[in-house]
Design a protein around this motif. Structure first.
Motif, short mmCIF file in Angstrom:
data_model
loop_
_atom_site.label_atom_id
_atom_site.label_comp_id
_atom_site.label_asym_id
_atom_site.label_seq_id
_atom_site.Cartn_x
_atom_site.Cartn_y
_atom_site.Cartn_z
N VAL A 81 0.86 -1.19 0.00
CA VAL A 81 0.00 0.00 0.00
C VAL A 81 0.90 1.24 0.00
N GLY A 82 0.31 2.36 -0.40
CA GLY A 82 1.05 3.61 -0.42
C GLY A 82 1.31 4.12 1.00
N CYS A 83 2.28 4.98 1.09
CA CYS A 83 2.67 5.55 2.38
C CYS A 83 2.21 7.00 2.44
N PRO A 84 1.58 7.41 3.54
CA PRO A 84 1.21 8.82 3.67
C PRO A 84 2.45 9.71 3.55
N TRP A 85 2.27 10.89 2.97
CA TRP A 85 3.39 11.81 2.78
C TRP A 85 4.14 12.08 4.08
N ALA A 86 3.41 12.23 5.16
CA ALA A 86 4.04 12.57 6.44
C ALA A 86 4.98 11.48 6.94
N MET A 87 4.85 10.26 6.42
CA MET A 87 5.67 9.13 6.88
C MET A 87 6.74 8.73 5.86
N GLN A 88 6.84 9.44 4.75
CA GLN A 88 7.77 9.05 3.68
C GLN A 88 9.23 9.03 4.14
N VAL A 89 9.65 10.02 4.91
CA VAL A 89 11.05 10.07 5.37
C VAL A 89 11.34 8.89 6.28
N LEU A 90 10.44 8.62 7.21
CA LEU A 90 10.61 7.48 8.12
C LEU A 90 10.68 6.17 7.35
N LYS A 91 9.77 5.99 6.40
CA LYS A 91 9.78 4.79 5.57
C LYS A 91 11.10 4.67 4.81
N GLY A 92 11.58 5.77 4.24
CA GLY A 92 12.84 5.75 3.50
C GLY A 92 14.02 5.35 4.37
N ARG A 93 14.05 5.85 5.60
CA ARG A 93 15.13 5.48 6.52
C ARG A 93 15.09 3.99 6.83
N ILE A 94 13.90 3.43 7.02
CA ILE A 94 13.76 2.00 7.32
C ILE A 94 14.23 1.17 6.13
N ILE A 95 13.75 1.52 4.94
CA ILE A 95 14.13 0.77 3.73
C ILE A 95 15.64 0.83 3.52
N SER A 96 16.24 1.98 3.75
CA SER A 96 17.69 2.13 3.61
C SER A 96 18.44 1.24 4.60
N LEU A 97 17.99 1.21 5.85
CA LEU A 97 18.63 0.35 6.85
C LEU A 97 18.47 -1.13 6.51
N CYS A 98 17.33 -1.49 5.97
CA CYS A 98 17.09 -2.89 5.62
C CYS A 98 18.09 -3.39 4.58
N GLU A 99 18.64 -2.49 3.78
CA GLU A 99 19.65 -2.88 2.79
C GLU A 99 20.93 -3.37 3.47
N GLN A 100 21.15 -3.01 4.73
CA GLN A 100 22.33 -3.45 5.47
C GLN A 100 22.15 -4.84 6.10
N LEU A 101 20.92 -5.36 6.03
CA LEU A 101 20.66 -6.69 6.59
C LEU A 101 20.99 -7.74 5.55
N HIS A 102 21.47 -8.90 5.99
CA HIS A 102 21.78 -10.00 5.08
C HIS A 102 20.50 -10.67 4.59
N SER A 103 19.52 -10.80 5.48
CA SER A 103 18.21 -11.29 5.09
C SER A 103 17.19 -10.70 6.05
N LYS A 104 15.98 -10.55 5.54
CA LYS A 104 14.93 -9.95 6.36
C LYS A 104 13.57 -10.42 5.86
N GLU A 105 12.63 -10.34 6.75
CA GLU A 105 11.23 -10.48 6.40
C GLU A 105 10.48 -9.49 7.29
N ILE A 106 9.40 -8.96 6.78
CA ILE A 106 8.58 -8.03 7.54
C ILE A 106 7.19 -8.64 7.59
N ARG A 107 6.78 -9.07 8.79
CA ARG A 107 5.56 -9.85 8.95
C ARG A 107 4.58 -9.16 9.89
N HIS A 108 3.31 -9.32 9.56
CA HIS A 108 2.25 -8.90 10.49
C HIS A 108 2.00 -10.05 11.46
N VAL A 109 1.89 -9.72 12.74
CA VAL A 109 1.51 -10.70 13.76
C VAL A 109 0.32 -10.14 14.53
N TRP A 110 -0.53 -11.00 14.99
CA TRP A 110 -1.67 -10.56 15.79
C TRP A 110 -1.18 -9.98 17.10
#
Length: 160
Positions: A81-110
């Protein structure tokens, strides 16, 4: 893989985030909690994920299963889904950091599977951020972690 459980919290008088990093056996490695500046639940959920990833990288934990009970945050980070404009910088920082991980998954949990992170996010440590080692955990948190490690079953009740 290690598990990074994240949660954000927003009350009438406080915005905060927190999380728990656990090893593959379910044993706690560390917990973190901080006071947030965002005045939105989504902002606090994303901040919890950002700080958790940063702590994983600082501790050379590079195979990470990121778990959040915010379906919206997970869907944004997974590009569903799209990201609200107000959260774009935060999302970008997370995505950038994830590139430093060897492997990752992002999961929803109850939320029942994220009780320890929810508990941590609600701890009021004043301003700033605190990091806790397992020997410093409150007894209630230790019990929540043990219940999860023991695969305790949770049953949702209907609100009909």
């Amino acid at each position: 893989m290690i598990a990074l459980h994240c949660d954000g919290s927003l009350t009438a008088d406080r915005a905060s985030y927190g999380g728990l990093i656990r090893d593959a056996t379910g044993a706690a490695i560390l917990a973190y909690v901080g006071k947030g500046e965002e005045n939105s639940v989504l902002g606090m959920e994303l901040m919890a994920i950002l700080r958790g990833i940063m702590l994983c990288i600082q501790n050379d934990l590079r195979r990470v299963s990121i778990r959040s009970d915010s379906k919206l945050a997970v869907d944004i980070l997974n590009g569903e889904v799209g990201c609200p404009w107000a959260m774009q910088v935060l999302k970008g920082r997370i995505i950038s950091l994830c590139e430093q991980l060897h492997s990752k998954e992002i999961r929803h949990v109850w939320r029942e599977m994220n009780q320890a992170a929810d508990f941590i996010a609600a701890i009021d440590t004043g301003d700033g951020e605190s990091i806790f080692n397992p020997s410093e955990f409150p007894l209630e948190l230790v019990e929540l972690i043990q219940n999860d490690a023991d695969c305790k079953a949770y049953f949702r009740t209907s609100s009909f």
